[in-house]
Design an enzyme around this catalytic site. Structure first.
Site, PDB file in Angstrom:
ATOM      1  N   TYR A  97      12.592   4.325   8.806  1.00  0.00           N
ATOM      2  CA  TYR A  97      11.386   3.376   9.100  1.00  0.00           C
ATOM      3  C   TYR A  97      11.595   3.322  10.754  1.00  0.00           C
ATOM      4  CZ  TYR A  97       7.858   0.121   8.366  1.00  0.00           C
ATOM      5  OH  TYR A  97       6.754  -0.553   8.316  1.00  0.00           O
TER       6      TYR A  97
ATOM      7  N   LYS B 248       7.344   2.439   4.048  1.00  0.00           N
ATOM      8  CA  LYS B 248       7.493   0.959   3.275  1.00  0.00           C
ATOM      9  C   LYS B 248       8.088   1.089   2.046  1.00  0.00           C
ATOM     10  CE  LYS B 248       6.237  -2.250   6.272  1.00  0.00           C
ATOM     11  NZ  LYS B 248       7.099  -3.319   6.735  1.00  0.00           N
TER      12      LYS B 248
ATOM     13  N   GLU C 145      -0.683  -3.400   4.361  1.00  0.00           N
ATOM     14  CA  GLU C 145       0.348  -3.146   5.592  1.00  0.00           C
ATOM     15  C   GLU C 145      -0.416  -2.811   6.813  1.00  0.00           C
ATOM     16  OE1 GLU C 145       3.727  -3.049   7.662  1.00  0.00           O
ATOM     17  OE2 GLU C 145       3.549  -3.553   5.662  1.00  0.00           O
ATOM     18  N   ASP C 146      -0.157  -3.232   7.847  1.00  0.00           N
ATOM     19  CA  ASP C 146      -0.620  -3.050   9.443  1.00  0.00           C
ATOM     20  C   ASP C 146      -2.319  -2.867   9.418  1.00  0.00           C
ATOM     21  OD1 ASP C 146       1.818  -2.856  10.388  1.00  0.00           O
ATOM     22  OD2 ASP C 146       1.996  -0.979  10.098  1.00  0.00           O
TER      23      ASP C 146
ATOM     24  N   ASP D  70       2.157  -8.328   7.516  1.00  0.00           N
ATOM     25  CA  ASP D  70       2.087  -8.596   8.570  1.00  0.00           C
ATOM     26  C   ASP D  70       1.936 -10.113   8.896  1.00  0.00           C
ATOM     27  OD1 ASP D  70       1.991  -5.892   9.956  1.00  0.00           O
ATOM     28  OD2 ASP D  70       0.573  -5.876   8.582  1.00  0.00           O
TER      29      ASP D  70
ATOM     30  N   GLY E 278      -1.423 -12.590  17.720  1.00  0.00           N
ATOM     31  CA  GLY E 278      -2.248 -11.785  16.684  1.00  0.00           C
ATOM     32  C   GLY E 278      -1.957 -12.048  15.355  1.00  0.00           C
TER      33      GLY E 278
ATOM     34  N   ALA F  19       0.459 -11.317  13.275  1.00  0.00           N
ATOM     35  CA  ALA F  19       1.923 -11.350  13.124  1.00  0.00           C
ATOM     36  C   ALA F  19       2.160 -12.479  13.832  1.00  0.00           C
ATOM     37  CB  ALA F  19       2.747 -10.487  13.584  1.00  0.00           C
TER      38      ALA F  19
ATOM     39  N   ASN G  34      13.937  -7.615  10.730  1.00  0.00           N
ATOM     40  CA  ASN G  34      13.202  -6.566  10.047  1.00  0.00           C
ATOM     41  C   ASN G  34      12.863  -7.016   8.905  1.00  0.00           C
ATOM     42  OD1 ASN G  34      13.068  -4.196   8.753  1.00  0.00           O
ATOM     43  ND2 ASN G  34      14.506  -2.791   9.654  1.00  0.00           N
ATOM     44  N   ASN G  35      11.449  -6.979   8.580  1.00  0.00           N
ATOM     45  CA  ASN G  35      10.962  -7.175   7.450  1.00  0.00           C
ATOM     46  C   ASN G  35      11.731  -6.608   6.069  1.00  0.00           C
ATOM     47  OD1 ASN G  35       9.242  -8.387   9.149  1.00  0.00           O
ATOM     48  ND2 ASN G  35       7.270  -7.643   8.333  1.00  0.00           N
TER      49      ASN G  35
END
Length: 549
Positions: free
Chosen positions: A96, A169, A240-241, A264, A298, A300, A453-454
């Site tokens: 990742y 992920k 995601e993202d 996020d 932003g 996050a 780290n998520n």
């Protein structure tokens, strides 16, 4: 799920969920028509894993290591996850973040295998349900990770190349929490890209037009959710993202309807809150006494601020008291309520200029730190080196144990290095970073740096939701996840990390899952109430099973 399906020998060898390679037994080779199609020796999974790891170690660069692992992933899921699970701490940065960023940038030029992912475009909108049906076959999909690839990691808009982020992920979900890889589906919503280099690249594999916006964009997302929800009734949906203009809005729209998670907005917030709680266990201070500043407002940054503020309220502050402790800094400097370029999510955190009778601080981070005196500084800016020596020393002059989290990644985008933060604060900073660090020796103490780290949090959250079939993911369940992780640090060890290490990922994924599931049961959101039994029933381990086909 494969029983009764007629397959040729090569169908089996080319199915990564069924293929055992050299580990097919003599009986299976005879029964399935594989004799003569494989080398004659029969290996065990353990022998295959040792052989694969030996070859992995011989690869010259992290990107080559990742490419080799992806080859295994494409042909044999069980072997891939056996190797990954045995070397999770070593391989996490390769599988990742940060190495996946290089893989995404080169995806169209290096494409070999679609990896059982789903690629959805506006032109296929009427066929979304059929596409899902073909992609899943007889597999019972429980978990989808979907991206529109607008804001990937710190590298931005990568269009269809961003499918790798969904694949990556899901790899972590399986390695960390034991989610069955046959029950997951990576999805990319290719709604175009605004990256000119991709649009001009003759080898780019995505849609060659600028990104959809407005009603057209939301219609595609709605069609995707409708199709997925209708075919997969027990679905947990992970966004995601997505970009700042869409991430929070989509979460707000679909969260009441389906078990939905946005990494996020929520995942980064959970891991950051967990790190802050861990840091405060070390400093012996209260969250409600802190002054919080985020650099990078932003998706996050605002998501983290919202979650930390909610925790302050839960610990006794009124919403007004809590909000007064938050300061957000973005490209234009400290956010003020008279600015006309604030997003809907930023506006609640904007300050009044009347709070600064001596004049508003200069429009840079140092000016904001001098004016506010934060005790917590979180970076989600992707602006490298912005936590400068002057900024850090100014902050440290007003608090005994500054909590400093430069979370931007990959490495080239980090706001500061852990070594510099320790040096500039004489070892007093409590640090979490977005990239992994080896232990650092400074002043006679070995400091272990927690990685925010998520991956430390979202697999356990997902396992808890899926195990008890929770109808949705509530704020209380999210808070329970952060407390579960923040409580795993050793506050009295010299140089203690504010977050537990990736090496314990499998262990604390279960801890997080238990807390999330218990909260779902308490709130009446769970279909199953025997938490331990439910988690045991859903967990998958990388072992070869007899093929009854």
């Amino acid at each position: 799920m494969w029983e009764g399906i007629i397959m040729t020998p090569y169908d089996i060898l080319n199915n990564p969920f069924l293929n055992k390679g050299s580990a097919f037994t003599e009986e299976e080779r005879n029964r399935l028509g594989l004799r003569g199609l494989l080398p004659p020796a029969v290996q065990t999974l353990e022998e295959q894993a040792a052989q694969a790891y030996e070859l992995y170690q011989k690869k010259a660069s992290p990107l080559q290591k990742r490419e080799y692992l992806m080859r295994i992933f494409s042909i044999n899921r069980t072997l891939f996850f056996k190797v990954f699970a045995e070397h999770v701490e070593e391989m996490m940065p390769v599988v990742y973040d940060p190495v996946i960023a290089e893989s995404i940038e080169g995806y169209s030029h290096e494409f070999i295998d679609p990896e059982y992912a789903v690629y959805l475009t506006e032109n296929d909108e009427a066929q979304f349900k059929d596409i899902f049906h073909r992609a899943a076959g007889d597999r019972k999909i429980r978990l989808i990770v979907v991206t529109d690839a607008e804001e990937i990691l710190g590298i931005g808009d990568w269009g269809t190349n961003g499918v790798d982020i969904s694949v990556g992920k899901l790899m972590v979900y399986t390695a960390a929490a034991g989610i069955d890889p046959a029950c997951v589906l990576p999805v990319v919503l290719d709604v175009g890209t605004n990256r000119k280099t991709l649009l001009d690249d003759p080898l780019y594999l995505g849609v060659r037009k600028n990104r959809l916006t407005g009603d057209a964009y939301h219609r595609v997302v709605a069609s995707f959710v409708d199709a997925a929800e209708s075919l997969f009734p027990d679905l947990y949906l992970h966004f995601e993202d997505f970009g700042r203009d869409h991430a929070t809005a989509l979460l707000r729209e679909y969260r009441p309807r389906i078990a939905t998670f946005n990494d996020d907005v929520q995942g980064t917030g959970i891991i950051s809150l967990a790190g802050i709680l861990g840091a405060l266990r070390i400093s012996k201070e209260k969250l409600t006494d802190q002054t919080y500043m985020c650099f990078g407002a932003g998706t996050a940054g605002v998501g983290i601020a919202n979650l930390v503020m909610s925790e302050m309220i839960a610990q006794g502050l009124s919403p007004e008291e809590a909000r007064r402790r938050f300061y957000l800094v973005d490209r234009q400097g400290l956010l003020f309520d008279d600015m006309n370029d604030l997003t809907e999510e930023q506006r609640p955190f904007a300050r009044s200029r009347s709070e600064f009778p001596q004049g508003a601080p200069s429009a840079d981070l140092l000016g904001a730190v001098r004016a506010v005196h934060p005790t917590i500084l979180v970076g989600t800016s992707t602006a490298p080196g912005t936590f400068s020596e002057a900024v850090v020393k100014e902050m440290a002059s007003h608090t005994a144990r500054p909590i400093i989290f430069p979370l931007s990644n990959p490495t080239k985008l980090a706001e500061a290095t852990a070594q510099d933060l320790l040096r500039w604060t004489d070892g007093k900073a409590l640090i979490a970073t977005g990239i992994p660090y080896d232990p650092i020796d400074f002043g006679g103490v070995t400091y272990r740096i927690g990685q925010a780290n998520n991956a430390l949090i979202y697999p356990g959250v997902g396992l808890g939701v899926l195990a008890v079939r929770a109808k949705r993911l509530s704020d209380r369940m999210i808070s329970a996840a952060a407390h579960a992780l923040g409580g795993l640090v050793d506050p009295d060890a010299p140089g203690a990390a504010v977050l537990p290490p990736v090496s314990r990922l499998t262990e604390f994924s279960r801890t997080v899952a238990e807390k999330v599931a218990a909260c779902a049961v308490e709130e009446g959101l769970a279909e199953q109430t025997d938490i331990g039994e439910a988690i045991d029933a859903i967990r998958w381990t990388p072992e070869y099973c007899p093929l009854n086909i």
